[in-house]
Structures are given as C-alpha cells and as structure tokens.
Design an enzyme around this catalytic site. Structure first.
Site, PDB file in Angstrom:
ATOM      1  N   GLU A  91       0.839  -1.199   0.000  1.00  0.00           N
ATOM      2  CA  GLU A  91       0.000   0.000   0.000  1.00  0.00           C
ATOM      3  C   GLU A  91       0.869   1.240   0.000  1.00  0.00           C
ATOM      4  O   GLU A  91       1.960   1.231   0.554  1.00  0.00           O
ATOM      5  CB  GLU A  91      -0.841   0.046   1.277  1.00  0.00           C
ATOM      6  CG  GLU A  91      -1.741  -1.142   1.439  1.00  0.00           C
ATOM      7  CD  GLU A  91      -2.514  -1.107   2.757  1.00  0.00           C
ATOM      8  OE1 GLU A  91      -2.576  -0.035   3.398  1.00  0.00           O
ATOM      9  OE2 GLU A  91      -3.043  -2.159   3.128  1.00  0.00           O
ATOM     10  N   CYS A 104       3.174   8.327   1.954  1.00  0.00           N
ATOM     11  CA  CYS A 104       3.572   7.303   2.921  1.00  0.00           C
ATOM     12  C   CYS A 104       3.871   6.030   2.144  1.00  0.00           C
ATOM     13  O   CYS A 104       2.994   5.500   1.460  1.00  0.00           O
ATOM     14  CB  CYS A 104       2.424   7.088   3.921  1.00  0.00           C
ATOM     15  SG  CYS A 104       2.740   5.757   5.088  1.00  0.00           S
ATOM     16  N   CYS A 111       5.091  -7.794   7.281  1.00  0.00           N
ATOM     17  CA  CYS A 111       5.975  -7.345   8.356  1.00  0.00           C
ATOM     18  C   CYS A 111       6.183  -8.491   9.337  1.00  0.00           C
ATOM     19  O   CYS A 111       5.268  -9.271   9.592  1.00  0.00           O
ATOM     20  CB  CYS A 111       5.356  -6.150   9.076  1.00  0.00           C
ATOM     21  SG  CYS A 111       6.424  -5.440  10.345  1.00  0.00           S
ATOM     22  N   CYS A 115       3.724  -6.579  16.109  1.00  0.00           N
ATOM     23  CA  CYS A 115       3.094  -5.645  17.065  1.00  0.00           C
ATOM     24  C   CYS A 115       1.609  -5.998  17.197  1.00  0.00           C
ATOM     25  O   CYS A 115       0.924  -6.240  16.208  1.00  0.00           O
ATOM     26  CB  CYS A 115       3.258  -4.205  16.603  1.00  0.00           C
ATOM     27  SG  CYS A 115       4.978  -3.684  16.500  1.00  0.00           S
ATOM     28  N   CYS A 118      -1.378  -3.954  15.243  1.00  0.00           N
ATOM     29  CA  CYS A 118      -1.173  -3.558  13.847  1.00  0.00           C
ATOM     30  C   CYS A 118      -1.701  -4.604  12.876  1.00  0.00           C
ATOM     31  O   CYS A 118      -1.578  -5.804  13.111  1.00  0.00           O
ATOM     32  CB  CYS A 118       0.328  -3.335  13.630  1.00  0.00           C
ATOM     33  SG  CYS A 118       0.733  -2.829  11.957  1.00  0.00           S
ATOM     34  N   CYS A 356      -2.601   1.530   8.228  1.00  0.00           N
ATOM     35  CA  CYS A 356      -1.603   0.499   8.407  1.00  0.00           C
ATOM     36  C   CYS A 356      -1.989  -0.911   7.952  1.00  0.00           C
ATOM     37  O   CYS A 356      -2.273  -1.782   8.768  1.00  0.00           O
ATOM     38  CB  CYS A 356      -1.210   0.441   9.882  1.00  0.00           C
ATOM     39  SG  CYS A 356      -1.006   2.064  10.557  1.00  0.00           S
TER      40      CYS A 356
HETATM   41  N1  SAH Z   1       7.470  -0.453  11.312  1.00  0.00           N
HETATM   42  C1  SAH Z   1       7.564   0.971  11.389  1.00  0.00           C
HETATM   43  C2  SAH Z   1       6.776   1.721  10.344  1.00  0.00           C
HETATM   44  C3  SAH Z   1       5.419   1.220   9.980  1.00  0.00           C
HETATM   45  S1  SAH Z   1       4.108   1.431  11.148  1.00  0.00           S
HETATM   46  C4  SAH Z   1       7.203   1.431  12.793  1.00  0.00           C
HETATM   47  O1  SAH Z   1       6.864   0.603  13.620  1.00  0.00           O
HETATM   48  O2  SAH Z   1       7.300   2.613  13.078  1.00  0.00           O
HETATM   49  C5  SAH Z   1       3.774   3.160  11.189  1.00  0.00           C
HETATM   50  C6  SAH Z   1       3.116   3.636  12.479  1.00  0.00           C
HETATM   51  O3  SAH Z   1       1.734   3.247  12.536  1.00  0.00           O
HETATM   52  C7  SAH Z   1       3.761   3.043  13.713  1.00  0.00           C
HETATM   53  O4  SAH Z   1       3.887   4.042  14.694  1.00  0.00           O
HETATM   54  C8  SAH Z   1       2.756   2.009  14.118  1.00  0.00           C
HETATM   55  O5  SAH Z   1       2.913   1.678  15.456  1.00  0.00           O
HETATM   56  C9  SAH Z   1       1.456   2.704  13.799  1.00  0.00           C
HETATM   57  N2  SAH Z   1       0.284   1.816  13.738  1.00  0.00           N
HETATM   58  C10 SAH Z   1       0.224   0.508  13.435  1.00  0.00           C
HETATM   59  N3  SAH Z   1      -1.039   0.042  13.504  1.00  0.00           N
HETATM   60  C11 SAH Z   1      -1.823   1.095  13.867  1.00  0.00           C
HETATM   61  C12 SAH Z   1      -3.225   1.251  14.107  1.00  0.00           C
HETATM   62  N4  SAH Z   1      -4.079   0.247  13.980  1.00  0.00           N
HETATM   63  N5  SAH Z   1      -3.662   2.485  14.478  1.00  0.00           N
HETATM   64  C13 SAH Z   1      -2.802   3.527  14.590  1.00  0.00           C
HETATM   65  N6  SAH Z   1      -1.489   3.439  14.363  1.00  0.00           N
HETATM   66  C14 SAH Z   1      -0.984   2.230  14.012  1.00  0.00           C
END
Ligand code: SAH
Length: 366
Positions: A91, A104, A111, A115, A118, A356
């Site tokens: 995306e 972005c 990934c 986390c 996510c 995300c």
């Molecule tokens: N892996 C990298 C970049 C991709 S995620 C990182 O962890 O920073 C980009 C951002 O979106 C990160 O801060 C992540 O924690 C956040 N993110 C992931 N899922 C999300 C969600 N459901 N709602 C809001 N932010 C989210």
C-alpha cells in the site's frame, strides 16, 4: 514475466529499443515517461501508437501497478493498493496537506515485527522491497498529482487548488524500514537526487531496531527519525511490541537521541493510545493512564522531541479499543504540564481503511 523497463539501465533500455528496430531517441523519450511514473505505454503520448502497442505486448513500465485506488470523502487522501511483479501487494498513501503533498511508502511486503495492535503484520513478512519498488510508490503518487482529472478536487487545506508535486515522504507504510535498511537508504538517496526532495522532508519510522538506527547515524543524512514507542516501560512495551524483548526501550531511545542530536533534529515519538475491554465492559486504559503519562514524561524530559499521540485505528482482528477523546486529552495535558511537546495526530483517510495494512489485508482475505 515481462521485463520492467524502469529497472533497466540507460544502456539496457537503449539496446532493448534498438533491438525493436526503433531509433535511439525513443529510449530517451521512454525514460522520461518512466521517470514521470507513466503507468502504461498507452500514456506515452509522443510515441507512435503502433510502438506503444508493441511495447505493451513485450514489457512493463514500472515494477508496481495500481490494482485499487481509494479516495477519502474529503478528497485529500488517496490510497493505492499496488501489485508487484511476483503478485505481492503493498500500500501507499498520498496525503494532500497544508504544507505540501506527503506520500507514505511501504518498505516491505508484510511485516515480521508482530506488534499486537497492527494489521500489517497479521500475515507475516513476505519479503523486502527493492529500491525501485519503494521509489515507484512515489512515482505513482506523482503521476496521480499531475494527471488527476478529478474535477473539481476540493480546495486544498492551504487554499491552493493546484495539485503540485510530491514534497514530503514518510517511510511509515507496511513493513519495518530498518529491517530493509540498505534499500531504504538507497531509496532516500534517489528521492533526494532524482526528485529533489530535501533530507528534512523525509521521515523514517521504526519500531526500534537499534543497529538500524546506528546505521542511519553513520550514514549521516539529516532526515527525520520517528520512534514507535507506544509504552513507557519495558514490561508493557514487550507485551505489545515483541521487538522490545530484543532491543529494550532505553537502548532504543539512546540510539534515537544520538541520531537526532547529531543532526540537531527533533525526534518524533509515536504513541498510540490503546484501551482494552474491561471487566464490566467499559474500556480500560492500557498504556495511557496518568501514571503512564508521568512515566513517559520522565523518559523524555529535557529532550528535543515531539510526541505524536495517535488514536488507534480499529483493526477488526485485534482486540483493542480506542480510548475516548477525554482520555486522550487528559493524557496530553499531563505531558504538556511536564513540558513535553505533544500533538494529537489528525486521522487521515479513516474512511478508506488507510490505517496500516488494512487494505492489503482485506484484499488478501478476498
Ligand atoms: N514499522 C515501522 C513503520 C510502519 S508502522 C514502525 O513501527 O514505526 C507506522 C506507524 O503506525 C507506527 O507508529 C505504528 O505503530 C502505527 N500503527 C500501526 N497500527 C496502527 C493502528 N491500527 N492504528 C494507529 N497506528 C498504528
């Protein structure tokens, strides 16, 4: 698989074109179109129609192509679902903002970080993206800005009706950029040299891969760094971000501040506010009680940083709840009282599943 002309060197492209019985200058014309992000040969208007047709039979333009395009209802955010040569999907998101056009980009297909909040990580990691695959995401956005026929597009937040060019890049899409750090650096070098995007308008976001942060530090370019922190203690952070078991919170922050202090840049701290269903059904704050706000302040006091508070975007597969606006403001007030710079991130493109990895995930589920 058809060859992707964007991946060719100038010499290879010239050979390919002359082998088709074409004069040399056609190679230059095609390169210009590729550098502008032409998604197909049909759009290369200064080529003879027969050549466009022949090229279409034997080659591809870019290493990505758009399979789905979604527009937010306010017309300011466009989200692309892109397919790569091997069928993997990624995306990218174009955000028209008051300060410019920000894209972005994704750095990996899927990934591996796991986390808990996510969507991008739910299907695991497929593979790293190449420099050209990352760079092409910018070209897709640039092409959209220049060729978008949506008329009239709503006036941009700064009152400017002109679409303009891509001015900012955030490496915050699917994937962990510092697990693919060489290609991410290659991509940034290229965006800077070929598209003229300033180092300071580029942000890399990481969950905290310490050696990767150190590599950025020795690389030495004054880009912006964002750390996805999301918790103020190792105990809680490890629960929601497994990478914290490998690189602990303090080590991550030390490496990150070393980077930002070297360049005299403000470190961006991302902090998603999460709640979980409590016993009586009411949301129970997971990482954003006043105690968490005090602990976070202790970690950041006196440092040059900005805390971005991010309301959690709902992911159906995940069992979290977004805390109420009141809870968010209470959390922010404590940070402000403690002298920590903070802002609440505006949610963009929520209505198009811009959070995300949701689009890719939903498409994979069919
Ligand atoms: N892996 C990298 C970049 C991709 S995620 C990182 O962890 O920073 C980009 C951002 O979106 C990160 O801060 C992540 O924690 C956040 N993110 C992931 N899922 C999300 C969600 N459901 N709602 C809001 N932010 C989210």
């Amino acid at each position: 698989m058809k060859p992707v002309l964007f991946n060719f060197t100038d010499a290879q492209l010239l050979e390919f074109i002359t082998n088709m019985g074409q004069p040399k200058f056609r190679a230059r014309q095609i390169r210009d179109w590729l550098n502008r992000g032409a998604p197909n040969f049909e759009s290369m208007k200064n080529l003879p129609i027969t050549l466009r047709h022949d090229l279409d039979l034997v080659a591809e333009t870019l290493p990505v192509h758009v399979v789905k395009k979604l527009e937010s209802s306010d017309g300011q955010t466009t989200k692309f679902l892109l397919e790569l040569g091997d069928g993997e999907q990624i995306e990218c998101v174009l955000m028209r903002t008051s300060y410019g056009n920000s894209v972005c980009v994704s750095s990996q297909a899927g990934c591996a970080m796991g986390c808990k909040f996510c969507a991008s990580t739910l299907l695991g990691l497929k593979r790293n993206l190449t420099v050209n695959e990352i760079y092409s995401q910018i070209l897709v956005a640039q092409w959209e800005l220049r060729n978008d026929m949506t008329s009239p597009r709503p006036i941009r937040p700064n009152g400017d009706a002109n679409n303009g060019d891509v001015s900012h890049i955030v490496v915050m899409g699917t994937g962990e950029p510092l697990q693919n750090v060489d290609n991410v650096i290659g991509f940034i070098e290229r965006a800077n040299s070929d598209m003229g995007i300033g180092w300071r308008k580029i942000t890399v976001s990481t969950c905290g891969i310490v050696p990767g942060i150190q590599q950025l530090t020795s690389w030495g370019r004054p880009i912006n760094l964002a750390i996805s922190l999301h918790a103020p203690t190792d105990e809680l952070r490890s629960r929601i971000m497994p990478i914290n078991n490998k690189y602990h919170l303090n080590d991550v922050l030390n490496a990150a501040f070393e980077f930002s202090e070297l360049h005299n840049r403000q470190l961006m701290i991302e902090y998603i506010l999460l709640a979980v269903p409590g016993e009586n059904g009411d949301p129970e704050l997971l990482n954003c009680t006043s105690e968490h706000a005090e602990k976070l302040s202790d970690l950041l006091r006196g440092k040059n940083c900005m805390v971005n508070l991010i309301p959690w975007n709902t992911v159906n597969e995940r069992d979290f709840i977004s805390p109420s606006g009141n809870a968010v403001h209470r959390f922010q007030d404590i940070l402000i009282k403690n002298g920590i710079h903070t802002r609440i991130r505006r949610e963009r493109g929520n209505d198009i599943g811009s959070a995300c990895g949701q689009l890719r995930l939903n498409n994979a589920k069919g």
